[in-house]
Design an enzyme around this catalytic site. Structure first.
Site, PDB file in Angstrom:
ATOM      1  N   ASN A   9      98.168 -33.270  -9.668  1.00 54.74           N
ATOM      2  CA  ASN A   9      99.069 -33.333  -8.517  1.00 54.74           C
ATOM      3  C   ASN A   9     100.085 -32.210  -8.667  1.00 54.74           C
ATOM      4  O   ASN A   9     100.978 -32.287  -9.510  1.00 54.74           O
ATOM      5  CB  ASN A   9      99.762 -34.713  -8.506  1.00 54.74           C
ATOM      6  CG  ASN A   9     100.809 -34.810  -7.411  1.00 54.74           C
ATOM      7  OD1 ASN A   9     100.952 -33.923  -6.575  1.00 54.74           O
ATOM      8  ND2 ASN A   9     101.557 -35.911  -7.430  1.00 54.74           N
ATOM      9  N   LYS A  11     102.360 -31.379  -6.678  1.00 56.38           N
ATOM     10  CA  LYS A  11     103.634 -31.722  -6.021  1.00 56.38           C
ATOM     11  C   LYS A  11     104.113 -30.536  -5.164  1.00 56.38           C
ATOM     12  O   LYS A  11     103.281 -29.830  -4.615  1.00 56.38           O
ATOM     13  CB  LYS A  11     104.650 -32.174  -7.072  1.00 56.38           C
ATOM     14  CG  LYS A  11     104.086 -33.321  -7.937  1.00 56.38           C
ATOM     15  CD  LYS A  11     105.123 -34.025  -8.746  1.00 56.38           C
ATOM     16  CE  LYS A  11     104.457 -35.167  -9.526  1.00 56.38           C
ATOM     17  NZ  LYS A  11     105.391 -35.943 -10.329  1.00 56.38           N
ATOM     18  N   HIS A  95     102.383 -42.438  -3.578  1.00 56.90           N
ATOM     19  CA  HIS A  95     103.019 -41.886  -4.784  1.00 56.90           C
ATOM     20  C   HIS A  95     104.474 -42.354  -4.826  1.00 56.90           C
ATOM     21  O   HIS A  95     105.137 -42.438  -3.796  1.00 56.90           O
ATOM     22  CB  HIS A  95     102.949 -40.355  -4.775  1.00 56.90           C
ATOM     23  CG  HIS A  95     103.326 -39.764  -6.107  1.00 56.90           C
ATOM     24  ND1 HIS A  95     104.641 -39.642  -6.500  1.00 56.90           N
ATOM     25  CD2 HIS A  95     102.580 -39.324  -7.140  1.00 56.90           C
ATOM     26  CE1 HIS A  95     104.665 -39.127  -7.735  1.00 56.90           C
ATOM     27  NE2 HIS A  95     103.428 -38.926  -8.138  1.00 56.90           N
ATOM     28  N   GLU A  97     107.154 -40.944  -5.600  1.00 57.31           N
ATOM     29  CA  GLU A  97     108.147 -40.031  -5.008  1.00 57.31           C
ATOM     30  C   GLU A  97     108.218 -40.239  -3.500  1.00 57.31           C
ATOM     31  O   GLU A  97     109.282 -40.109  -2.896  1.00 57.31           O
ATOM     32  CB  GLU A  97     107.805 -38.578  -5.386  1.00 57.31           C
ATOM     33  CG  GLU A  97     108.144 -38.307  -6.851  1.00 57.31           C
ATOM     34  CD  GLU A  97     107.296 -37.249  -7.528  1.00 57.31           C
ATOM     35  OE1 GLU A  97     106.622 -36.468  -6.829  1.00 57.31           O
ATOM     36  OE2 GLU A  97     107.300 -37.204  -8.772  1.00 57.31           O
ATOM     37  N   GLU A 167     101.109 -45.315 -12.237  1.00 55.07           N
ATOM     38  CA  GLU A 167     102.086 -44.323 -12.677  1.00 55.07           C
ATOM     39  C   GLU A 167     103.459 -44.980 -12.815  1.00 55.07           C
ATOM     40  O   GLU A 167     104.177 -45.134 -11.823  1.00 55.07           O
ATOM     41  CB  GLU A 167     102.194 -43.195 -11.641  1.00 55.07           C
ATOM     42  CG  GLU A 167     100.922 -42.424 -11.430  1.00 55.07           C
ATOM     43  CD  GLU A 167     101.204 -41.041 -10.859  1.00 55.07           C
ATOM     44  OE1 GLU A 167     100.763 -40.066 -11.464  1.00 55.07           O
ATOM     45  OE2 GLU A 167     101.890 -40.935  -9.831  1.00 55.07           O
ATOM     46  N   GLY A 173     107.431 -37.155 -15.120  1.00 60.13           N
ATOM     47  CA  GLY A 173     108.271 -35.964 -15.282  1.00 60.13           C
ATOM     48  C   GLY A 173     109.380 -36.112 -16.301  1.00 60.13           C
ATOM     49  O   GLY A 173     110.302 -35.302 -16.355  1.00 60.13           O
ATOM     50  N   SER A 212     103.584 -38.064 -17.478  1.00 60.88           N
ATOM     51  CA  SER A 212     103.745 -37.224 -18.676  1.00 60.88           C
ATOM     52  C   SER A 212     102.479 -37.132 -19.533  1.00 60.88           C
ATOM     53  O   SER A 212     102.548 -37.088 -20.759  1.00 60.88           O
ATOM     54  CB  SER A 212     104.939 -37.694 -19.515  1.00 60.88           C
ATOM     55  OG  SER A 212     106.134 -37.590 -18.766  1.00 60.88           O
ATOM     56  N   GLY A 234     103.154 -32.237 -14.009  1.00 58.59           N
ATOM     57  CA  GLY A 234     103.598 -30.966 -14.609  1.00 58.59           C
ATOM     58  C   GLY A 234     102.511 -30.215 -15.366  1.00 58.59           C
ATOM     59  O   GLY A 234     102.338 -28.999 -15.185  1.00 58.59           O
TER      60      GLY A 234
HETATM   61  P1  13P Z   1     104.044 -35.789 -14.662  1.00 62.01           P
HETATM   62  O1  13P Z   1     102.688 -35.601 -15.288  1.00 62.01           O
HETATM   63  O2  13P Z   1     104.770 -34.504 -14.433  1.00 62.01           O
HETATM   64  O3  13P Z   1     104.858 -36.802 -15.396  1.00 62.01           O
HETATM   65  O4  13P Z   1     103.795 -36.397 -13.186  1.00 62.01           O
HETATM   66  C1  13P Z   1     102.970 -37.487 -13.021  1.00 62.01           C
HETATM   67  C2  13P Z   1     102.739 -37.676 -11.568  1.00 62.01           C
HETATM   68  O5  13P Z   1     103.628 -38.079 -10.839  1.00 62.01           O
HETATM   69  C3  13P Z   1     101.417 -37.341 -11.032  1.00 62.01           C
HETATM   70  O6  13P Z   1     101.264 -37.793  -9.733  1.00 62.01           O
END
Ligand code: 13P
Length: 251
Positions: A9, A11, A95, A97, A167, A173, A212, A234
């Site tokens: 992802n 983002k 998601h 977010e 997640e 993150g 992560s 990330g």
């Molecule tokens: P990270 O791997 O940066 O923690 O993000 C996870 C995520 O939200 C994937 O959708």
């Protein structure tokens, strides 16, 4: 046997130049033949990524879709049918977010899930608790409620053509990963909730872990019985790291 899926992802990251570089890096990765791989660029970069990865094995998905499956008067949104037309085969829904920062309610998530499936896109339904909810001992309850939103509206049959991603919000993150045991406990509960309705569908659905994930922790996570791959944030912006995570999911 479930075929693992590793999905990146991206983002709200990327410029045309950095995306071109990432595509180039991905094209050079040696990917395992027994793992499905997908990337989720911004909508703006979907066309570039579809063209750049053409002929390879990496699928392309979108990070969101409209609640309506077909084009219409919905300024700023993109319909699932348009994503399909642009070369996407998957879409993230729910998601954290989007749930927490952009107001996607359980009801909106259900509508997006249904819109995606109506067009033949594979929805990747994201579930997860916040830190406060985990500390209050509410993890399984929260995840069960998020899952039942879709389950009650669309029925267990909807999960014959869908992927779930667990997640934990506190692991996204932050560099904090759920331990393999913590993740496995939630994955098993998700599968159990589906199994109560239909054991065959529950046994076939892929449940990814996200939060992560890096090459160094991927092997242990992916080794758990109910973890069928990962949704990577990330670390998916680095082609070599992402490639290593994909290889960790292979046998
Ligand atoms: P990270 O791997 O940066 O923690 O993000 C996870 C995520 O939200 C994937 O959708």
């Amino acid at each position: 046997m479930r075929r693992p899926l590793v999905a990146g992802n991206w983002k709200m990251h990327g410029t045309r130049a950095s995306v071109a570089e990432l595509i180039e890096g991905l094209r050079h990765q040696v990917l395992p033949g027994d793992v499905d791989v997908a990337v989720f660029p911004t909508c703006l970069h979907v066309g570039q990524v579809v063209a750049g990865l053409e002929g390879g094995v990496i699928a392309v998905g979108a990070q969101n879709c409209a609640v309506e499956s077909m084009p219409g008067a919905l300024t700023g949104e993109v319909a699932a049918s348009q994503l399909l037309d642009a070369g996407c085969s998957l879409v993230l829904v729910g998601h954290s977010e989007r749930r927490l920062l952009l107001g996607d309610s359980d009801e909106v998530v259900v509508r997006k899930f249904a819109a995606a499936q109506a067009c033949g896109l594979l929805p990747v339904l994201c579930l997860g608790e916040t830190l406060a909810q985990r500390e209050a001992g509410q993890t399984l309850e929260v995840v069960a409620r998020q899952l039942s939103g879709v389950l009650e509206e669309l029925g267990v049959g909807a999960f014959a053509n869908a992927v779930i991603a667990y997640e934990p919000v506190w692991a996204i993150g932050t560099g904090l990963t759920a331990s393999a045991q913590q993740a496995q406990e939630v994955h098993a509960a998700i599968r159990g909730q589906l199994a109560a309705e239909n054991a065959e569908i529950a046994g076939g659905v892929r449940i990814l872990y996200g939060g992560s994930v890096k090459a160094v922790n991927a092997v242990e996570l992916f080794g758990m019985p109910d973890i069928d791959g990962g949704l990577i944030g990330g670390a998916s912006l680095n082609a070599d790291e992402f490639g290593a995570i994909c290889r960790a999911a292979g046998n």
